[in-house]
Motif scaffolding. Structure first.
Motif, PDB file in Angstrom:
ATOM      1  N   ASP A  58      45.264  40.883  38.537  1.00  0.00           N
ATOM      2  CA  ASP A  58      44.317  39.528  38.091  1.00  0.00           C
ATOM      3  C   ASP A  58      43.024  39.795  37.706  1.00  0.00           C
ATOM      4  OD1 ASP A  58      46.719  38.563  37.776  1.00  0.00           O
ATOM      5  OD2 ASP A  58      46.549  36.949  39.914  1.00  0.00           O
ATOM      6  N   GLY A  59      42.008  39.222  36.865  1.00  0.00           N
ATOM      7  CA  GLY A  59      41.056  39.476  36.779  1.00  0.00           C
ATOM      8  C   GLY A  59      40.473  38.393  36.939  1.00  0.00           C
ATOM      9  N   LEU A  60      38.763  38.062  37.179  1.00  0.00           N
ATOM     10  CA  LEU A  60      38.112  36.672  37.135  1.00  0.00           C
ATOM     11  C   LEU A  60      38.823  35.204  36.664  1.00  0.00           C
ATOM     12  CD1 LEU A  60      35.972  35.437  38.828  1.00  0.00           C
ATOM     13  CD2 LEU A  60      34.414  35.596  36.567  1.00  0.00           C
ATOM     14  N   ALA A  61      39.153  34.901  35.854  1.00  0.00           N
ATOM     15  CA  ALA A  61      39.870  34.355  34.889  1.00  0.00           C
ATOM     16  C   ALA A  61      40.690  33.725  36.298  1.00  0.00           C
ATOM     17  CB  ALA A  61      40.064  34.293  33.442  1.00  0.00           C
ATOM     18  N   ASP A  62      42.031  34.736  35.816  1.00  0.00           N
ATOM     19  CA  ASP A  62      43.099  34.782  36.340  1.00  0.00           C
ATOM     20  C   ASP A  62      42.722  33.896  37.808  1.00  0.00           C
ATOM     21  OD1 ASP A  62      45.090  35.312  35.143  1.00  0.00           O
ATOM     22  OD2 ASP A  62      43.985  37.324  35.090  1.00  0.00           O
ATOM     23  N   LEU A  63      41.836  34.263  38.794  1.00  0.00           N
ATOM     24  CA  LEU A  63      41.262  34.073  40.135  1.00  0.00           C
ATOM     25  C   LEU A  63      41.421  32.583  40.090  1.00  0.00           C
ATOM     26  CD1 LEU A  63      40.406  34.225  43.006  1.00  0.00           C
ATOM     27  CD2 LEU A  63      38.149  35.177  42.194  1.00  0.00           C
ATOM     28  N   VAL A  64      39.927  31.766  38.676  1.00  0.00           N
ATOM     29  CA  VAL A  64      39.645  30.630  38.574  1.00  0.00           C
ATOM     30  C   VAL A  64      40.826  29.955  38.738  1.00  0.00           C
ATOM     31  CG1 VAL A  64      38.304  29.565  37.452  1.00  0.00           C
ATOM     32  CG2 VAL A  64      37.008  31.552  37.709  1.00  0.00           C
ATOM     33  N   LYS A  65      41.800  30.395  38.073  1.00  0.00           N
ATOM     34  CA  LYS A  65      42.736  29.510  37.193  1.00  0.00           C
ATOM     35  C   LYS A  65      43.508  29.259  39.054  1.00  0.00           C
ATOM     36  CE  LYS A  65      43.536  30.947  32.792  1.00  0.00           C
ATOM     37  NZ  LYS A  65      44.568  31.945  31.566  1.00  0.00           N
TER      38      LYS A  65
END
Length: 242
Positions: free
Chosen positions: A117-124
């Motif tokens: 997962d990237g940063l966007a997935d971490l935020v989600k």
């Protein structure tokens, strides 16, 4: 002996937080702990001092010696009790960063990513992480109230039960990040911890002791996350990554 081994895992976190590649992930949890925990302790002891001054003003002169007896007892109770409660609150705020730190420690120890997962997935994923912290808080609060009452009404036994409960909750709090990163349910996580209770109580006891020491307690959170993740890798991870 599992209790000693559990304590050793916590202290191994001091070495891990200084490792190249992990330092930057330690920084944010460390700053959160310093700002919230450090400032709140300052106000807490101010409040405690004012309270004792008020009590002393009501005591007759011949009982003034009680101040020297009450201060050490009150300080110890406050340090252990308040530290546990505030740790739960602080970790609620720092949960996404502690989860990320645990993920990077596991990568450092095993060389294997948990996911891509990237940063966007971490935020989600933040709402889910906060939901997990809420589950821990709901698990903690009613039990804390019950054991806190026993602390005052059952001499010796109440104090022992409170210490054991505090150790257990520290283990639950910090070991859970690695379990949660692998989407292991809270109920299953508790069952796994209960299967090796000595590790949990030993780990929690070490956290409890250092959390009660001023200044050192400011770095306990990232140290405990790192140590708990190493414990996960060596004792629980194989059954979920086979």
């Amino acid at each position: 002996m599992q209790i000693t081994q559990g304590m050793e895992y916590f202290f191994s976190g001091f070495k891990l937080i200084s490792q190249k590649g992990l330092k930057r992930f330690v920084l944010i949890p460390l700053l959160i702990n310093i700002l919230l925990f450090g400032s709140s302790l300052f106000f807490l002891f101010g409040w405690l001092s004012d309270g004792f001054n008020a009590v002393n003003s009501m005591l007759p002169e011949w009982l003034s010696w009680l101040e020297w007896l009450m201060w050490p007892i009150a300080v110890l109770v406050v340090l252990f009790s308040y530290s546990m409660l505030f740790t739960v609150i602080t970790n609620f705020i720092a949960a996404p960063f502690n989860g990320l730190l645990s993920e990077k420690v596991e990568l450092y120890l095993t060389g294997q990513k948990i996911n891509d997962d990237g940063l966007a997935d971490l935020v989600k994923d933040v709402p889910r992480m906060l939901g997990r912290e809420w589950t821990k808080l709901c698990y903690y609060l009613p039990r804390a109230i019950g054991f806190f009452i026993l602390l005052w009404v059952l001499p010796v036994i109440g104090q022992v039960l409170w210490v054991l409960f505090t150790c257990w909750m520290y283990a639950v709090q910090y070991k859970d990040y690695a379990f949660d990163n692998h989407k292991v349910s809270f109920t299953q996580m508790k069952n796994d911890l209960k299967s090796k209770q000595g590790l949990s109580y030993g780990f929690g006891f070490a956290v409890m002791l250092l959390t009660a020491i001023p200044f050192i307690n400011l770095i306990v959170m990232p140290v405990a996350v790192c140590g708990a993740t190493r414990l996960w890798v060596e004792h629980y991870r194989p059954q979920y990554r086979s």
